[in-house]
Design a protein around this motif. Sequence first.
Motif, PDB file in Angstrom:
ATOM      1  N   GLU A 180      -4.613   4.708   1.495  1.00  0.00           N
ATOM      2  CA  GLU A 180      -4.426   3.768   2.603  1.00  0.00           C
ATOM      3  C   GLU A 180      -3.212   2.929   2.264  1.00  0.00           C
ATOM      4  O   GLU A 180      -3.125   2.362   1.171  1.00  0.00           O
ATOM      5  N   ILE A 181      -2.276   2.858   3.201  1.00  0.00           N
ATOM      6  CA  ILE A 181      -1.049   2.101   2.994  1.00  0.00           C
ATOM      7  C   ILE A 181      -1.004   0.980   4.024  1.00  0.00           C
ATOM      8  O   ILE A 181      -0.975   1.235   5.225  1.00  0.00           O
ATOM      9  N   THR A 182      -1.011  -0.249   3.546  1.00  0.00           N
ATOM     10  CA  THR A 182      -0.889  -1.412   4.424  1.00  0.00           C
ATOM     11  C   THR A 182       0.508  -1.999   4.227  1.00  0.00           C
ATOM     12  O   THR A 182       0.933  -2.223   3.094  1.00  0.00           O
ATOM     13  N   ASN A 183       1.203  -2.206   5.328  1.00  0.00           N
ATOM     14  CA  ASN A 183       2.544  -2.781   5.269  1.00  0.00           C
ATOM     15  C   ASN A 183       2.612  -4.043   6.110  1.00  0.00           C
ATOM     16  O   ASN A 183       1.994  -4.124   7.171  1.00  0.00           O
ATOM     17  N   GLN A 210       5.868 -15.146   9.737  1.00  0.00           N
ATOM     18  CA  GLN A 210       5.087 -14.211  10.547  1.00  0.00           C
ATOM     19  C   GLN A 210       5.365 -12.815  10.035  1.00  0.00           C
ATOM     20  O   GLN A 210       6.448 -12.538   9.509  1.00  0.00           O
ATOM     21  N   GLY A 211       4.410 -11.920  10.217  1.00  0.00           N
ATOM     22  CA  GLY A 211       4.614 -10.532   9.840  1.00  0.00           C
ATOM     23  C   GLY A 211       3.822  -9.619  10.754  1.00  0.00           C
ATOM     24  O   GLY A 211       2.833 -10.035  11.356  1.00  0.00           O
ATOM     25  N   HIS A 212       4.260  -8.390  10.862  1.00  0.00           N
ATOM     26  CA  HIS A 212       3.576  -7.384  11.681  1.00  0.00           C
ATOM     27  C   HIS A 212       2.855  -6.436  10.731  1.00  0.00           C
ATOM     28  O   HIS A 212       3.485  -5.828   9.876  1.00  0.00           O
ATOM     29  N   PHE A 213       1.541  -6.334  10.882  1.00  0.00           N
ATOM     30  CA  PHE A 213       0.709  -5.570   9.952  1.00  0.00           C
ATOM     31  C   PHE A 213       0.410  -4.174  10.489  1.00  0.00           C
ATOM     32  O   PHE A 213       0.077  -4.022  11.664  1.00  0.00           O
ATOM     33  N   THR A 214       0.519  -3.174   9.604  1.00  0.00           N
ATOM     34  CA  THR A 214       0.156  -1.797   9.961  1.00  0.00           C
ATOM     35  C   THR A 214      -0.670  -1.186   8.840  1.00  0.00           C
ATOM     36  O   THR A 214      -0.539  -1.579   7.682  1.00  0.00           O
ATOM     37  N   LEU A 215      -1.513  -0.234   9.204  1.00  0.00           N
ATOM     38  CA  LEU A 215      -2.313   0.510   8.234  1.00  0.00           C
ATOM     39  C   LEU A 215      -2.127   1.994   8.516  1.00  0.00           C
ATOM     40  O   LEU A 215      -2.224   2.427   9.666  1.00  0.00           O
ATOM     41  N   ILE A 216      -1.846   2.753   7.465  1.00  0.00           N
ATOM     42  CA  ILE A 216      -1.712   4.198   7.580  1.00  0.00           C
ATOM     43  C   ILE A 216      -2.664   4.848   6.586  1.00  0.00           C
ATOM     44  O   ILE A 216      -2.636   4.518   5.397  1.00  0.00           O
ATOM     45  N   ILE A 253       7.234   6.935  -2.908  1.00  0.00           N
ATOM     46  CA  ILE A 253       7.154   6.236  -1.621  1.00  0.00           C
ATOM     47  C   ILE A 253       7.119   4.723  -1.845  1.00  0.00           C
ATOM     48  O   ILE A 253       7.819   3.970  -1.166  1.00  0.00           O
ATOM     49  N   GLU A 254       6.305   4.283  -2.800  1.00  0.00           N
ATOM     50  CA  GLU A 254       6.225   2.849  -3.100  1.00  0.00           C
ATOM     51  C   GLU A 254       7.597   2.301  -3.485  1.00  0.00           C
ATOM     52  O   GLU A 254       7.967   1.200  -3.071  1.00  0.00           O
ATOM     53  N   HIS A 255       8.364   3.063  -4.251  1.00  0.00           N
ATOM     54  CA  HIS A 255       9.707   2.636  -4.648  1.00  0.00           C
ATOM     55  C   HIS A 255      10.621   2.508  -3.418  1.00  0.00           C
ATOM     56  O   HIS A 255      11.343   1.525  -3.279  1.00  0.00           O
ATOM     57  N   GLU A 256      10.559   3.475  -2.513  1.00  0.00           N
ATOM     58  CA  GLU A 256      11.398   3.430  -1.317  1.00  0.00           C
ATOM     59  C   GLU A 256      11.009   2.269  -0.400  1.00  0.00           C
ATOM     60  O   GLU A 256      11.865   1.673   0.244  1.00  0.00           O
ATOM     61  N   PHE A 257       9.709   1.952  -0.334  1.00  0.00           N
ATOM     62  CA  PHE A 257       9.264   0.807   0.464  1.00  0.00           C
ATOM     63  C   PHE A 257       9.889  -0.479  -0.071  1.00  0.00           C
ATOM     64  O   PHE A 257      10.279  -1.359   0.691  1.00  0.00           O
ATOM     65  N   VAL A 288      -0.585   0.036  -1.488  1.00  0.00           N
ATOM     66  CA  VAL A 288      -1.053   1.425  -1.439  1.00  0.00           C
ATOM     67  C   VAL A 288      -2.307   1.506  -2.318  1.00  0.00           C
ATOM     68  O   VAL A 288      -2.256   1.159  -3.488  1.00  0.00           O
ATOM     69  N   ILE A 289      -3.410   1.917  -1.726  1.00  0.00           N
ATOM     70  CA  ILE A 289      -4.645   2.089  -2.502  1.00  0.00           C
ATOM     71  C   ILE A 289      -5.178   3.492  -2.286  1.00  0.00           C
ATOM     72  O   ILE A 289      -4.973   4.095  -1.237  1.00  0.00           O
ATOM     73  N   ARG A 290      -5.853   4.004  -3.298  1.00  0.00           N
ATOM     74  CA  ARG A 290      -6.492   5.308  -3.190  1.00  0.00           C
ATOM     75  C   ARG A 290      -7.839   5.102  -2.513  1.00  0.00           C
ATOM     76  O   ARG A 290      -8.608   4.232  -2.908  1.00  0.00           O
ATOM     77  N   SER A 291      -8.113   5.894  -1.502  1.00  0.00           N
ATOM     78  CA  SER A 291      -9.397   5.776  -0.799  1.00  0.00           C
ATOM     79  C   SER A 291     -10.249   7.008  -1.098  1.00  0.00           C
ATOM     80  O   SER A 291      -9.745   8.043  -1.519  1.00  0.00           O
ATOM     81  N   HIS A 292     -11.516   6.882  -0.869  1.00  0.00           N
ATOM     82  CA  HIS A 292     -12.466   7.966  -1.151  1.00  0.00           C
ATOM     83  C   HIS A 292     -13.065   8.482   0.135  1.00  0.00           C
ATOM     84  O   HIS A 292     -14.202   8.206   0.453  1.00  0.00           O
TER      85      HIS A 292
END
Length: 91
Positions: free
Chosen positions: A5-8, A53-59, A71-75, A86-90
């Motif tokens: 899960e990636i939250t930005n 302020q920020g705009h939140f997204t979850l992928i 990917i984390e480095h490019e972000f 970025v977290i690992r989900s089950h």
Amino acid sequence: MRNYEITNIIREGAVEETKSAIKDILSKHTVTIQNEEDWGSKRLWHPIGQDEQGHFTLIKCQGSPSEISKIEHEFKLNVNILKSLVIRSHG
């Protein structure tokens, strides 16, 4: 392949182009997007630089651990991504 899960938090005023850049980064590193959620704009608890302020997204996605670290480095290099988690989900 693992689930992540990636939250930005995206800078206001550059939301659509940054969301597109995020998708480009993910596809470049062969990460499969399973679900996307747009949580909208919210006031930040603590300002990040000049931004209050920020705009939140979850992928929710699947990818290999070595690609996720790239990917984390490019972000971090994208000035319009204020924060990324970025977290690992089950599942």
